[in-house]
Design a protein around this motif. Structure first.
Motif, PDB file in Angstrom:
ATOM      1  N   PHE A 489       0.904  -1.176  -0.187  1.00 20.52           N
ATOM      2  CA  PHE A 489       0.080  -0.137  -0.058  1.00 20.52           C
ATOM      3  C   PHE A 489       0.929   1.206  -0.042  1.00 20.52           C
ATOM      4  N   PRO A 490       1.877   1.457   1.005  1.00 22.42           N
ATOM      5  CA  PRO A 490       2.511   2.598   0.958  1.00 22.42           C
ATOM      6  C   PRO A 490       3.253   2.950  -0.388  1.00 22.42           C
ATOM      7  N   GLY A 494       1.501   5.574  -2.467  1.00 22.53           N
ATOM      8  CA  GLY A 494       2.223   6.945  -2.236  1.00 22.53           C
ATOM      9  C   GLY A 494       2.991   7.364  -3.434  1.00 22.53           C
ATOM     10  N   ASP A 519       4.571  13.497   5.401  1.00 23.87           N
ATOM     11  CA  ASP A 519       4.033  12.178   6.068  1.00 23.87           C
ATOM     12  C   ASP A 519       3.882  11.070   4.914  1.00 23.87           C
ATOM     13  N   LEU A 520       3.707  11.278   3.638  1.00 22.14           N
ATOM     14  CA  LEU A 520       4.141  10.309   2.503  1.00 22.14           C
ATOM     15  C   LEU A 520       5.365   9.979   2.560  1.00 22.14           C
ATOM     16  N   GLU A 522       7.575   9.685   4.898  1.00 24.73           N
ATOM     17  CA  GLU A 522       8.192   8.947   6.329  1.00 24.73           C
ATOM     18  C   GLU A 522       7.417   7.530   6.196  1.00 24.73           C
ATOM     19  N   VAL A 523       6.020   7.433   5.722  1.00 21.14           N
ATOM     20  CA  VAL A 523       5.454   6.221   5.814  1.00 21.14           C
ATOM     21  C   VAL A 523       6.100   5.201   4.761  1.00 21.14           C
ATOM     22  N   LYS A 525       8.878   5.487   3.579  1.00 21.97           N
ATOM     23  CA  LYS A 525      10.470   5.010   4.012  1.00 21.97           C
ATOM     24  C   LYS A 525      10.373   3.883   4.897  1.00 21.97           C
ATOM     25  N   LYS A 526       9.260   4.042   5.809  1.00 22.97           N
ATOM     26  CA  LYS A 526       9.428   3.186   6.943  1.00 22.97           C
ATOM     27  C   LYS A 526       8.685   2.249   6.712  1.00 22.97           C
ATOM     28  N   THR A 527       7.600   1.959   6.056  1.00 28.33           N
ATOM     29  CA  THR A 527       6.845   0.663   5.986  1.00 28.33           C
ATOM     30  C   THR A 527       6.821  -0.055   4.650  1.00 28.33           C
ATOM     31  N   SER A 528       7.426   0.680   3.486  1.00 25.69           N
ATOM     32  CA  SER A 528       7.150  -0.258   2.228  1.00 25.69           C
ATOM     33  C   SER A 528       8.058  -1.538   2.346  1.00 25.69           C
ATOM     34  N   ALA A 529       7.489  -2.267   1.476  1.00 30.06           N
ATOM     35  CA  ALA A 529       7.936  -3.770   1.561  1.00 30.06           C
ATOM     36  C   ALA A 529       9.209  -4.089   0.970  1.00 30.06           C
ATOM     37  N   GLN A 534      10.904   2.542  -0.592  1.00 30.22           N
ATOM     38  CA  GLN A 534      11.664   3.087   0.567  1.00 30.22           C
ATOM     39  C   GLN A 534      12.510   4.074  -0.108  1.00 30.22           C
TER      40      GLN A 534
END
Ligand SMILES: Cc1cc2nc3c(=O)[nH]c(=O)nc-3n(C[C@H](O)[C@H](O)[C@H](O)COP(=O)(O)O)c2cc1C
Ligand code: SF4
Ligand code: SF4
Ligand code: SF4
Ligand code: FES
Ligand code: FES
Lengths: 559, 371
Positions: A489-490, A494, A519-520, A522-523, A525-529, A534
């Protein structure tokens, strides 16, 4: 020769390793596109459910599903080519009666602007002046610079077995299989400090050792020759002019790890390279350097080339493995890693072209020699693909730790037309931009990473002070949006939202805009698979960091 | 993919005595369990959207991310195996912010955020998480994704992909649970689209209309058209656990009723025989129960090929008993063969075999729903 039937094509490929991509290419080359009947025949022949096969075919940019799609010209719309005439060339093709469509960077940033039509890559500025030609050789480095992978590449005839052997090569392989244990080979690679050159920089010796020690056979060596990163074209020149160095490197990796089969996963956009590699493999087989009983020993290693079909994510190693296996090329969840669960879930080395081609000289000259090629504490060399606003674009093998400014100005002649450097990209596009004082970095990860970027595969695009950095960021983000696989999703959402925000969409006030984009970033970078999602936000992050005034101007213009 | 089916606990006991730290608390786990499964057992209430416990973990939605000490980025708990000594945090402020932003992003790609619960079993999952994370903020507005297929005029499955969030649970349930491979993922990135082969209609695909894709869809992009036809029937929905009568598998279902009307069928995810699976009959073929053509009083046919005439239970039963007795007396007990209807309840099927076995003294008894 008569046109092959469906059955001929299926019989040609169905018992080969990793048959799906070559079989689809064979149908596409026969028919000029992939028809519904062709896909149904492939599905039946390889026993792949037809809905799955259809979905997988749609994943790849260069599988055409309309008649004559293969011939339709595809024009690079990467950031370098957009500065060098994508628009003019597209218009000129249209005027000449063609129906061009855009494609992401096909790795010719040193020769803008490339067009692919049929199975041919041409370059030029207008429809009437398109030419095909060999990859340019790397420019010479300044006097006294010692190279590793480029040391022999400029020698005439190097791409043939005779030319390669003439300069004493395949000696490393011979030395290994006749006088060293696999463990000895790994020890040398380990001690040399050789790290992966495809992006992540993982120590090559550790990877080989992990595969050597992993249970399960047969083991596999995969050369990652997908080189999909915009601004990267180093693997192409290595394979085009020194294919035997790669083959020898792969054979060494096989010997060291106990692997018996190998694949070169080559990006679709390098059709000439495919021919060069095929020829070199046949030569090596003929000379007893590949296949059964290599150099009179009982070491066996079979190697084949598999062409991708246009998907940047297939350079991500687990997506690559899924692609080879004929599956939908989403990246896999890790752990487990390819060293234990790779091709067909068995232990597999996945290494970049440059990494593998470094192995033979390291084995010949020793670990200390390679270590010593770097500056200061840094080991070895890195090939940088340099393009954009620079006098002498091309591939440069630099000592790790070389100041960026030195490469740009002393090696490559600086920025033309009396302009100055406004920004450069790092890692192709994946490292985002460096600008301002951060242009003072040296070319090594410890210098670059603290600045929120990374060296990665070593593509650097230069933008002079006349360039619109918001527009460059938008073009670059469009690439990631185009290539996001859609698994997570991110990144799937994103990349789209970032493109929109760079293209007149999103909130109009600077504060709200920056808030959403941050915000996009950060999310993602941190949560992409995977690394794609990232890395993509490093573009927007660095845009905000270096060019807040440009963002303001862009938003004010919009309002 | 390489992950084993979730939470296959080791059979050989090697997993005994393993512990990890979960939100500061030491907890036990068995080898092969994912962090998500361990956390669920301890009621961590980690949010998920691409997760269905029956399927291989996919790792798409990233809502289930947790912080693992020593890891650079948060990891997806659903795809990460628990390891001895691992220190995991499941609800830090940073994680909750990331989850809220992810939910805001998801909300931005759909046409509707709220759908009628009659769409299917999991259809409220997204809306519930939007409330939990206060994510109905309208941020990240932009293009919506997915192209709906109103042209697919099958009577069972609504395909409203403008409400699809590309979790691929439908595709995975079809492949992993049904083995039908009727649907797949077309294109990449924001343009992914659930499709059949060549983008055709479900009836021209390998789809068996089992309805499983509907029931796992977390947004109502896929909708149960049979149940939705009853969405305006007045009254509260009541659910009654029972066994599907169509065949011998014994799938558990929850029959939804409003007043005395059956309005839909939900598969029971904890049904021991079916774990949420049903077939087209068990899932969709409930409307015969209240159908106007159904017999509403006993009928008697006085002679072969004669017309049916309305009658009473007493007369009809006496009539049937008399004829049966005549057959048995004339041709012996083995001249009768009983077949119970699959649409009759189990109690009726039981009575039927009692009647044939004990009453008539023969084993000539069967049921139409052999499977
Ligand atoms: C989106 C993405 C694209 C990648 N593309 C490539 C590529 O084209 N070539 C490559 O060698 N590595 C690529 N990589 C890195 C590979 O995953 C992997 O790390 C590498 O092939 C390992 O080889 P090395 O250790 O020799 O660098 C990519 C990674 C990501 C996340
Ligand atoms: S980060 Fe992007 S490319 Fe990687 S798995 Fe997620 S959607 Fe695919
Ligand atoms: S109804 Fe069943 S068979 Fe048809 S697509 Fe859905 S899961 Fe697959
Ligand atoms: S249709 Fe539903 S289950 Fe299928 S991918 Fe979309 S949201 Fe997920
Ligand atoms: S070839 Fe056009 S940007 Fe690389
Ligand atoms: S539930 Fe783990 S990624 Fe979706």
């Amino acid at each position: 020769m008569a046109t092959p039937t469906d059955q001929d094509l299926i019989e040609r490929w169905q018992d080969e390793p990793a048959p799906l991509l070559p079989l689809l290419h064979a149908f596409q080359e026969r028919d000029g596109y992939l028809s519904e009947e062709a896909m149904r025949a492939v599905g039946r022949g390889l026993r792949i459910p037809i809905a799955d096969l259809f979905g997988t075919v749609t994943f790849y940019h260069h599988f055409a599903r309309e008649p004559a799609g293969l011939e339709r010209p595809r024009v690079c719309d990467g950031p370098v080519c957009q500065m060098r005439g994508t628009e003019v060339l597209t218009a000129s093709l249209r005027a000449a009666g063609h129906d061009p469509s855009p494609m992401p960077c096909p790795g010719r940033c040193d020769q803008p602007v490339p067009v692919i039509t049929g199975s041919e890559v041409l370059t030029g500025r207008t429809a009437g002046t398109l030419v095909s030609g060999p990859s340019p050789l790397p420019p010479f480095p300044p006097d006294g610079t010692e190279e590793c992978v480029f040391a022999g590449i400029r020698r005439p005839g190097r791409a043939t077995l005779e030319g390669y052997r003439h300069h004493g090569s395949y000696d490393a392989l011979e030395q290994a299989v006749t006088g060293m244990t696999p463990g000895d080979v790994i020890d040398v690679i380990d001690a040399s400090g050789l790290v992966g050159k495809g992006g992540a920089g993982f120590p090559a010796g550790r990877k080989w050792r992990a595969v050597a020690e992993a249970p399960g056979t047969p083991k596999t060596i995969v050369c990652n020759a997908d080189e999909g990163e915009p601004g990267c074209f180093k693997d192409r020149v290595l394979m085009d002019h020194d294919p035997h160095a790669l083959i020898e490197g792969m054979a060494l990796a096989a010997y060291a790890t106990g692997a018996v089969r190998g694949f070169i996963y080559l990006r679709y956009e390098y059709p000439d390279t495919a021919g060069i590699l095929e020829r070199a493999i046949r030569e090596a087989e003929g000379a007893g350097l590949l296949g059964d009983g290599i150099l009179g020993t009982d070491f066996r290693f079979d190697l084949c080339v598999r062409r991708g079909a246009g998907a940047y994510i297939c350079g991500e190693e687990t997506s690559l493995l899924n692609s080879l296996e004929g599956k939908h090329p989403f990246p896999r969840n890790r752990p487990p890693f390819p060293v234990t669960h790779g091709y067909e879930n068995l232990p597999t080395v996945v290494n970049n072209v440059e990494t593998l081609a470094s192995a033979p000289p390291i084995l010949l000259h020793g670990a200390d020699w390679y270590q010593g090629l770097g500056l200061g504490d840094h080991a070895g060399t890195k090939v940088i693909s340099l393009s954009g606003d620079i006098r002498r674009p091309g591939n440069y093998e630099v000592p790790v730790g070389l100041p960026l400014a030195k490469l740009l100005h002393d090696w490559a002649g600086g920025v033309p037309d009396g302009r100055t450097v406004q920004a450069v990209t790092m890692a192709g596009l994946s490292g985002g931009f460096l600008a301002g004082r951060d242009l003072e970095v040296t070319l090594d990860e410890p210098s670059i990473r603290p600045r929120g970027s990374f060296l990665g595969a070593g593509g650097i695009m230069v933008f002079d002070d006349s360039r619109d950095m918001v527009a460059v960021t938008r073009q670059s983000m469009e690439f990631f949006a185009h290539e996001s696989c859609g698994k997570c999703f991110p990144c799937r959402i994103g990349t789209q939202r970032l493109v929109e925000r760079l293209d007149g969409g999103g909130p109009g006030s600077v504060d709200a805009w920056v808030d959403e984009v941050a915000d996009l970033n950060e999310v993602m970078k941190k949560t992409s698979a995977c690394g794609l999602g990232q890395a993509a936000p490093l573009l927007t992050e660095s845009l905000i960091r270096y060019f807040p005034d440009r963002i303001r101007a862009y938003l004010e213009k919009g309002a | 993919m390489t992950m084993k089916r979730n939470g296959t606990p080791s059979a050989n006991g090697t997993g005994v005595g393993l512990t990890m730290t979960l939100d500061g608390e030491k907890v036990a786990f068995t080898r092969g369990e994912t962090v998500y499964e361990v956390a669920e057992r301890h009621r961590s209430e980690i949010p998920t959207l691409c997760y269905d416990p029956r399927l291989e973990s996919f790792g798409g939605c990233r809502l289930c991310v947790v912080e693992v000490e020593g890891a650079r980025n948060p990891v997806a708990s659903c795809t990460t195996e628990a390891q001895p000594g691992m220190r995991v945090r499941t609800r830090t402020a940073a994680l909750e912010t990331q989850r809220r932003i992810l939910m805001e992003m998801v909300a931005s790609e759909n046409r509707d955020l709220d759908v009628d619960p009659m769409h299917g079993y999991a259809s409220q999952e997204m809306a519930e998480l939007l409330d939990r994370y206060d994510a109905r903020t309208g941020r990240f507005r932009g293009a919506t994704s997915g192209t709906s297929r109103p042209d697919d005029d099958n009577p069972f499955i609504g395909r409203d992909y403008e409400n699809c969030i590309s979790c691929y649970r439908c595709v995975r349930v079809c492949a992993e649970q049904e083995g039908d491979y009727a649907i797949s993922i077309m294109n990449r990135g924001f343009h992914t689209q659930i499709t059949t082969e060549f983008g055709g209609l479900l009836k021209d695909s390998a789809c068996t209309f089992c309805g499983q894709c509907i029931q796992t869809c977390p947004t109502g992009a896929l909708g149960d058209l049979k149940a939705l036809a009853n969405k305006d029937v007045p009254g509260e929905t009541e659910k009654t656990r029972t066994i599907c009568t169509y065949c011998g598998v014994g799938c558990s279902v929850d029959v939804m009723t409003r007043g005395d009307r059956i309005v839909g069928i939900l598969p029971a995810m904890d049904g021991p025989a079916n774990e949420g699976a049903l077939c087209v009959k068990g899932q969709f073929a409930f409307d015969f129960v209240g159908h106007p053509d159904r017999l509403d009083t006993p009928y008697v046919r006085d002679e072969k090929d004669g017309p049916l005439r309305p009658s009473t239970w007493d007369e009809a039963l006496d009539f049937a008993a008399g004829r049966l007795r005549k057959v048995v007396e004339g041709h012996g007990r083995r001249s009768v063969y009983g077949i119970a209807s699959g649409r009759a309840p189990h109690e009726a099927a039981y009575m039927m075999q009692r009647f044939i076995r004990a009453g008539l003294g023969t084993n000539h008894i069967d049921n139409c729903s052999r499977a």
